[in-house]
Design a protein around this motif. Structure first.
Motif, PDB file in Angstrom:
ATOM      1  N   SER A  13       0.830  -1.202   0.000  1.00 56.59           N
ATOM      2  CA  SER A  13       0.000   0.000   0.000  1.00 56.59           C
ATOM      3  C   SER A  13       0.871   1.261   0.000  1.00 56.59           C
ATOM      4  CB  SER A  13      -0.954   0.001   1.199  1.00 56.59           C
ATOM      5  OG  SER A  13      -0.236  -0.021   2.408  1.00 56.59           O
ATOM      6  N   ALA A  16       2.168   1.658  -3.533  1.00 52.55           N
ATOM      7  CA  ALA A  16       1.070   2.067  -4.411  1.00 52.55           C
ATOM      8  C   ALA A  16       0.753   3.546  -4.211  1.00 52.55           C
ATOM      9  CB  ALA A  16      -0.163   1.208  -4.132  1.00 52.55           C
ATOM     10  N   THR A  17       0.723   3.963  -2.943  1.00 55.64           N
ATOM     11  CA  THR A  17       0.399   5.358  -2.641  1.00 55.64           C
ATOM     12  C   THR A  17       1.452   6.303  -3.192  1.00 55.64           C
ATOM     13  OG1 THR A  17      -0.592   4.548  -0.596  1.00 55.64           O
ATOM     14  CG2 THR A  17      -0.282   6.901  -0.768  1.00 55.64           C
ATOM     15  N   LEU A  20       1.141   6.583  -6.926  1.00 56.18           N
ATOM     16  CA  LEU A  20       0.011   7.421  -7.340  1.00 56.18           C
ATOM     17  C   LEU A  20       0.342   8.902  -7.160  1.00 56.18           C
ATOM     18  CD1 LEU A  20      -2.985   6.938  -8.307  1.00 56.18           C
ATOM     19  CD2 LEU A  20      -3.654   7.466  -5.967  1.00 56.18           C
ATOM     20  N   THR A  25      -0.209   5.815 -13.122  1.00 57.33           N
ATOM     21  CA  THR A  25      -1.481   5.113 -13.050  1.00 57.33           C
ATOM     22  C   THR A  25      -1.268   3.896 -12.160  1.00 57.33           C
ATOM     23  OG1 THR A  25      -1.862   5.764 -15.334  1.00 57.33           O
ATOM     24  CG2 THR A  25      -3.323   4.070 -14.414  1.00 57.33           C
ATOM     25  N   VAL A  26      -2.090   3.745 -11.127  1.00 56.50           N
ATOM     26  CA  VAL A  26      -1.848   2.663 -10.172  1.00 56.50           C
ATOM     27  C   VAL A  26      -3.102   1.809  -9.988  1.00 56.50           C
ATOM     28  CG1 VAL A  26      -1.120   2.066  -7.833  1.00 56.50           C
ATOM     29  CG2 VAL A  26      -0.173   4.097  -8.947  1.00 56.50           C
ATOM     30  N   SER A  27      -2.905   0.499 -10.104  1.00 54.75           N
ATOM     31  CA  SER A  27      -3.989  -0.442  -9.868  1.00 54.75           C
ATOM     32  C   SER A  27      -3.541  -1.410  -8.784  1.00 54.75           C
ATOM     33  CB  SER A  27      -4.301  -1.189 -11.176  1.00 54.75           C
ATOM     34  OG  SER A  27      -5.236  -2.213 -10.936  1.00 54.75           O
ATOM     35  N   LEU A  39      -5.446   1.926   1.997  1.00 56.30           N
ATOM     36  CA  LEU A  39      -5.012   2.845   0.952  1.00 56.30           C
ATOM     37  C   LEU A  39      -5.595   4.244   1.173  1.00 56.30           C
ATOM     38  CD1 LEU A  39      -5.367   0.509  -2.136  1.00 56.30           C
ATOM     39  CD2 LEU A  39      -3.231   1.500  -1.304  1.00 56.30           C
ATOM     40  N   TRP A  47      -9.160   6.705  -2.402  1.00 57.46           N
ATOM     41  CA  TRP A  47      -8.234   6.101  -3.378  1.00 57.46           C
ATOM     42  C   TRP A  47      -8.758   6.274  -4.806  1.00 57.46           C
ATOM     43  CZ3 TRP A  47      -3.459   4.549  -3.879  1.00 57.46           C
ATOM     44  CH2 TRP A  47      -3.109   3.617  -4.855  1.00 57.46           C
ATOM     45  N   GLU A  48     -10.054   5.997  -5.003  1.00 57.33           N
ATOM     46  CA  GLU A  48     -10.606   6.094  -6.363  1.00 57.33           C
ATOM     47  C   GLU A  48     -10.681   7.547  -6.839  1.00 57.33           C
ATOM     48  OE1 GLU A  48     -11.759   3.585  -4.496  1.00 57.33           O
ATOM     49  OE2 GLU A  48     -11.415   1.886  -5.865  1.00 57.33           O
ATOM     50  N   GLY A  52      -6.895   6.182  -8.275  1.00 62.07           N
ATOM     51  CA  GLY A  52      -6.405   4.821  -8.128  1.00 62.07           C
ATOM     52  C   GLY A  52      -7.447   3.787  -8.524  1.00 62.07           C
ATOM     53  N   ARG A  53      -6.979   2.594  -8.862  1.00 62.04           N
ATOM     54  CA  ARG A  53      -7.896   1.489  -9.166  1.00 62.04           C
ATOM     55  C   ARG A  53      -7.737   0.417  -8.104  1.00 62.04           C
ATOM     56  NH1 ARG A  53      -6.910  -0.157 -15.398  1.00 62.04           N
ATOM     57  NH2 ARG A  53      -7.993  -2.036 -14.691  1.00 62.04           N
TER      58      ARG A  53
END
Lengths: 139, 226
Positions: A13, A16-17, A20, A25-27, A39, A47-48, A52-53
């Motif tokens: 996480s 990912a953070t 982003l 682009t983060v999924s 997240l 997040w969305e 984020g995905r």
């Protein structure tokens, strides 16, 4: 870049953070909906809404990987809490989906070292901790 | 024939029973079990033939003597573990023979991709048996050789279907399919071009994979599909 993170625990996480925040682009794929909350908390925002995905599913499910966008991923990070899951799914990402950059978090130093020799890019936090502890304690 | 040295990862029902049978045959066996309680239970019977540890750890495999193993069988309840154990056995320790259990048949593709063969899925075997015992449209897979791109199926000729009453030569079979045998009244014969196929016959067809639907259509009674 399109970054796919499988397994959003503490390590996944955070990576990912920051990806982003850095404008990528983060999924994220994780089997536990709680990791979605983590997240949000880490980001301090939804997040969305931040772009984020998030996909709920297990790492070896081809449908889940596809839904998470593995076919378009430039970077694949395997950071579930299981070394073996990370090793298997990262090899899938490499051989089946031909993701250009694949990285696996492996806690066991020996498995990390051997798979690195086989061409899997492994990162071993345990090895890093050992080296830092040795340095701190014995220097 | 001298006995084999077999390492079995996982002392669940499959691993334990397998160990028993192999020991009975005179093979040498080491079972590796990572659950302490399960290990203690199994150890009461298998004694030194079971070791406590995580078989995905290299030192545990080495302690079990993987360098001299003739066969490694990974039958834990975890497909990732089974994949890893077999991959390491084959590629790191150069063990020539491996057998993996695949718990979720959807994971079979992963075993194949990583070259872990044979991978055995009980669920998949039972599914095939179901297909064999309760065939849809009377279609049974007798032989599947996906690598060789060949299969043999058995079909029942339905009442009033397109094929019933036709000469074999006039069957509208797609290229890559051939009727190799007709079973009628309990005995079979190899048909000639002018042999007539009758409703109620069972026919064996050799075919390239992917032609099943085209072929089935010829043999299914009108209205029986769907």
């Amino acid at each position: 870049m399109f970054v796919l993170v499988v397994g959003a625990g503490r390590v996944g996480s955070s990576v990912a953070t920051s990806a982003l925040r850095a404008g990528h682009t983060v999924s994220v794929l994780d089997e536990d909906p709680l990791s979605h909350e983590r997240l949000d908390v880490e980001l301090g925002a939804s997040w969305e809404e931040a772009g984020g995905r998030f996909t709920i599913g297990t790492a070896l499910e081809l449908d889940a990987l596809t839904e998470a966008g593995i076919e378009n991923a430039d970077v694949f990070i395997a950071s579930t809490n299981g070394d073996n899951t990370n090793l298997v799914v990262s090899q899938l990402a490499q051989r089946r989906f031909e993701v250009p950059r694949v990285i696996a978090r492996i806690l066991d130093p020996r498995r990390a070292a051997w798979y690195a020799e086989q061409g899997v890019h492994t990162v071993c936090p345990t090895q890093i901790a050992i080296e830092q502890l040795e340095k701190a304690a014995l220097a | 024939m001298p006995g084999l040295y077999v390492i079995i990862a996982g002392a669940g029902k499959v691993g334990w029973n397998l160990a028993r049978e192999l020991l009975e045959r005179g093979d040498e066996v080491t079972v590796i079990e990572q659950d302490r309680r399960r290990y203690l239970t199994v150890e009461q019977e298998l004694e030194h033939a079971v070791q406590y540890g995580d078989a995905t750890e290299l030192w545990v495999l080495e302690r079990a003597g993987i360098q001299r193993a003739d066969l490694v069988v990974a039958v834990t309840g975890d497909d990732e573990d089974n994949l890893l154990i077999c991959q390491v056995a084959k590629e790191k320790y150069l063990c020539e023979r491996i057998i993996a259990r695949c718990n979720n048949p959807r994971n079979l593709v992963h075993f194949k991709l990583l070259g872990i063969q044979p991978a055995v899925s009980a669920t998949d075997l039972i599914l095939r048996l179901i297909e064999h015992e309760v065939p849809r449209y009377g279609l049974v897979h007798l032989l599947d050789l996906p690598e060789e791109r060949l299969e043999i199926i058995e079909l029942v000729v339905g009442d009033g279907c397109e094929a019933a009453g036709q000469r074999v030569a006039d069957l509208n079979l797609p290229d890559g399919a051939l009727v190799i045998s007709v079973l009628r009244d309990g005995s079979g014969f190899v048909p000639k071009a002018d042999s007539v196929v009758e409703a109620g016959d069972e026919v064996l067809v050799v075919l390239d994979p992917g032609l099943e639907e085209d072929i089935t259509r010829l043999f299914v009674s009108n209205g029986a599909g769907g």
